[in-house]
Design a protein around this motif. Sequence first.
Motif, PDB file in Angstrom:
ATOM      1  N   UNK A  59      11.918   3.647  11.812  1.00 21.92           N
ATOM      2  CA  UNK A  59      12.492   4.976  12.040  1.00 21.92           C
ATOM      3  C   UNK A  59      12.037   5.511  13.391  1.00 21.92           C
ATOM      4  N   UNK A  60      12.953   6.210  14.053  1.00 19.54           N
ATOM      5  CA  UNK A  60      12.650   6.845  15.333  1.00 19.54           C
ATOM      6  C   UNK A  60      12.603   8.347  15.105  1.00 19.54           C
ATOM      7  N   UNK A  61      11.531   8.979  15.562  1.00 18.21           N
ATOM      8  CA  UNK A  61      11.373  10.421  15.434  1.00 18.21           C
ATOM      9  C   UNK A  61      12.137  11.094  16.569  1.00 18.21           C
ATOM     10  N   UNK A  62      13.240  11.763  16.228  1.00 21.32           N
ATOM     11  CA  UNK A  62      14.072  12.421  17.234  1.00 21.32           C
ATOM     12  C   UNK A  62      13.524  13.799  17.597  1.00 21.32           C
ATOM     13  N   UNK A  63      13.229  14.610  16.577  1.00 21.38           N
ATOM     14  CA  UNK A  63      12.687  15.954  16.784  1.00 21.38           C
ATOM     15  C   UNK A  63      11.698  16.258  15.676  1.00 21.38           C
ATOM     16  N   UNK A  64      10.721  17.098  15.995  1.00 18.75           N
ATOM     17  CA  UNK A  64       9.722  17.515  15.007  1.00 18.75           C
ATOM     18  C   UNK A  64       9.571  19.025  15.073  1.00 18.75           C
ATOM     19  N   UNK A  65       9.400  19.622  13.903  1.00 15.23           N
ATOM     20  CA  UNK A  65       9.225  21.067  13.786  1.00 15.23           C
ATOM     21  C   UNK A  65       8.069  21.326  12.830  1.00 15.23           C
ATOM     22  N   UNK A  66       7.386  22.444  12.989  1.00 13.03           N
ATOM     23  CA  UNK A  66       6.284  22.817  12.110  1.00 13.03           C
ATOM     24  C   UNK A  66       6.418  24.298  11.759  1.00 13.03           C
ATOM     25  N   UNK A  67       5.956  24.650  10.544  1.00 10.41           N
ATOM     26  CA  UNK A  67       5.963  26.067  10.152  1.00 10.41           C
ATOM     27  C   UNK A  67       4.530  26.567  10.002  1.00 10.41           C
ATOM     28  N   UNK A  68       4.368  27.800   9.559  1.00 14.71           N
ATOM     29  CA  UNK A  68       3.045  28.416   9.432  1.00 14.71           C
ATOM     30  C   UNK A  68       2.161  27.726   8.389  1.00 14.71           C
ATOM     31  N   UNK A  69       2.775  27.067   7.414  1.00 11.55           N
ATOM     32  CA  UNK A  69       2.020  26.387   6.362  1.00 11.55           C
ATOM     33  C   UNK A  69       1.627  24.968   6.765  1.00 11.55           C
ATOM     34  N   UNK A  70       1.883  24.603   8.008  1.00  8.73           N
ATOM     35  CA  UNK A  70       1.631  23.252   8.527  1.00  8.73           C
ATOM     36  C   UNK A  70       2.464  22.215   7.786  1.00  8.73           C
ATOM     37  N   UNK A  71       3.702  22.590   7.484  1.00  6.17           N
ATOM     38  CA  UNK A  71       4.670  21.651   6.913  1.00  6.17           C
ATOM     39  C   UNK A  71       5.575  21.209   8.049  1.00  6.17           C
ATOM     40  N   UNK A  72       5.869  19.930   8.073  1.00  4.37           N
ATOM     41  CA  UNK A  72       6.634  19.359   9.174  1.00  4.37           C
ATOM     42  C   UNK A  72       8.054  19.017   8.740  1.00  4.37           C
ATOM     43  N   UNK A  73       8.997  19.388   9.567  1.00  2.00           N
ATOM     44  CA  UNK A  73      10.404  19.032   9.394  1.00  2.00           C
ATOM     45  C   UNK A  73      10.682  17.984  10.461  1.00  2.00           C
ATOM     46  N   UNK A  74      11.040  16.794  10.040  1.00  2.00           N
ATOM     47  CA  UNK A  74      11.227  15.685  10.961  1.00  2.00           C
ATOM     48  C   UNK A  74      12.682  15.235  10.956  1.00  2.00           C
ATOM     49  N   UNK A  75      13.299  15.252  12.118  1.00  2.00           N
ATOM     50  CA  UNK A  75      14.650  14.716  12.260  1.00  2.00           C
ATOM     51  C   UNK A  75      14.484  13.297  12.771  1.00  2.00           C
ATOM     52  N   UNK A  76      14.921  12.340  11.945  1.00  2.00           N
ATOM     53  CA  UNK A  76      14.712  10.935  12.266  1.00  2.00           C
ATOM     54  C   UNK A  76      16.038  10.198  12.318  1.00  2.00           C
ATOM     55  N   UNK A  77      15.996   9.021  12.934  1.00  2.00           N
ATOM     56  CA  UNK A  77      17.157   8.124  12.907  1.00  2.00           C
ATOM     57  C   UNK A  77      16.653   6.723  12.592  1.00  2.00           C
ATOM     58  N   UNK A  78      17.370   6.086  11.688  1.00  5.18           N
ATOM     59  CA  UNK A  78      17.082   4.713  11.305  1.00  5.18           C
ATOM     60  C   UNK A  78      18.376   3.946  11.526  1.00  5.18           C
ATOM     61  N   UNK A  79      18.336   3.053  12.508  1.00  4.75           N
ATOM     62  CA  UNK A  79      19.538   2.332  12.945  1.00  4.75           C
ATOM     63  C   UNK A  79      20.597   3.349  13.353  1.00  4.75           C
ATOM     64  N   UNK A  80      21.725   3.414  12.665  1.00  3.86           N
ATOM     65  CA  UNK A  80      22.791   4.350  13.044  1.00  3.86           C
ATOM     66  C   UNK A  80      22.869   5.566  12.124  1.00  3.86           C
ATOM     67  N   UNK A  81      21.879   5.742  11.251  1.00  7.87           N
ATOM     68  CA  UNK A  81      21.875   6.869  10.322  1.00  7.87           C
ATOM     69  C   UNK A  81      20.833   7.891  10.739  1.00  7.87           C
ATOM     70  N   UNK A  82      21.166   9.173  10.530  1.00  6.44           N
ATOM     71  CA  UNK A  82      20.238  10.268  10.828  1.00  6.44           C
ATOM     72  C   UNK A  82      19.880  10.979   9.534  1.00  6.44           C
ATOM     73  N   UNK A  83      18.655  11.493   9.490  1.00  7.25           N
ATOM     74  CA  UNK A  83      18.204  12.199   8.293  1.00  7.25           C
ATOM     75  C   UNK A  83      17.155  13.234   8.699  1.00  7.25           C
ATOM     76  N   UNK A  84      16.923  14.173   7.812  1.00  8.29           N
ATOM     77  CA  UNK A  84      15.866  15.164   7.979  1.00  8.29           C
ATOM     78  C   UNK A  84      14.942  15.058   6.775  1.00  8.29           C
ATOM     79  N   UNK A  85      13.654  14.876   7.044  1.00  6.80           N
ATOM     80  CA  UNK A  85      12.663  14.750   5.980  1.00  6.80           C
ATOM     81  C   UNK A  85      11.565  15.783   6.231  1.00  6.80           C
ATOM     82  N   UNK A  86      10.843  16.117   5.167  1.00  6.79           N
ATOM     83  CA  UNK A  86       9.811  17.142   5.233  1.00  6.79           C
ATOM     84  C   UNK A  86       8.488  16.568   4.745  1.00  6.79           C
TER      85      UNK A  86
END
Length: 96
Positions: A59-86
């Motif tokens: 997986x390639x990490x495209x963008x990363x975000x963080x909130x006040x609770x130190x939870x991470x929102x990760x926009x990733x791509x695996x081959x030709x598919x994109x997903x958002x995981x937390x």
Amino acid sequence: MKKLILSAAILIGTMSAHALTVSQDIKTVISVQAEYTEVTADAVPAAVKTALQTAYPGAKLDKAFVNDKKEYKLEISVKDQKATVYSDVNGNWLKI
């Protein structure tokens, strides 16, 4: 004939009373999602990066975000598919 009219009146009265009850049971639900701030890939903890590579090899990490609770929102791509995981700061996956 009187029974027919009486039955119709009872039926109409029952239906309107039921409609009144149903209309009062409506509730409004508002959910507030935590606000995320974009961070660089270097700012993502090693535990989160390790969990990402373990769960999504290649997986390639495209963008990363963080909130006040130190939870991470990760926009990733695996081959030709994109997903958002937390994830939390320890690399545990969250369901949002």
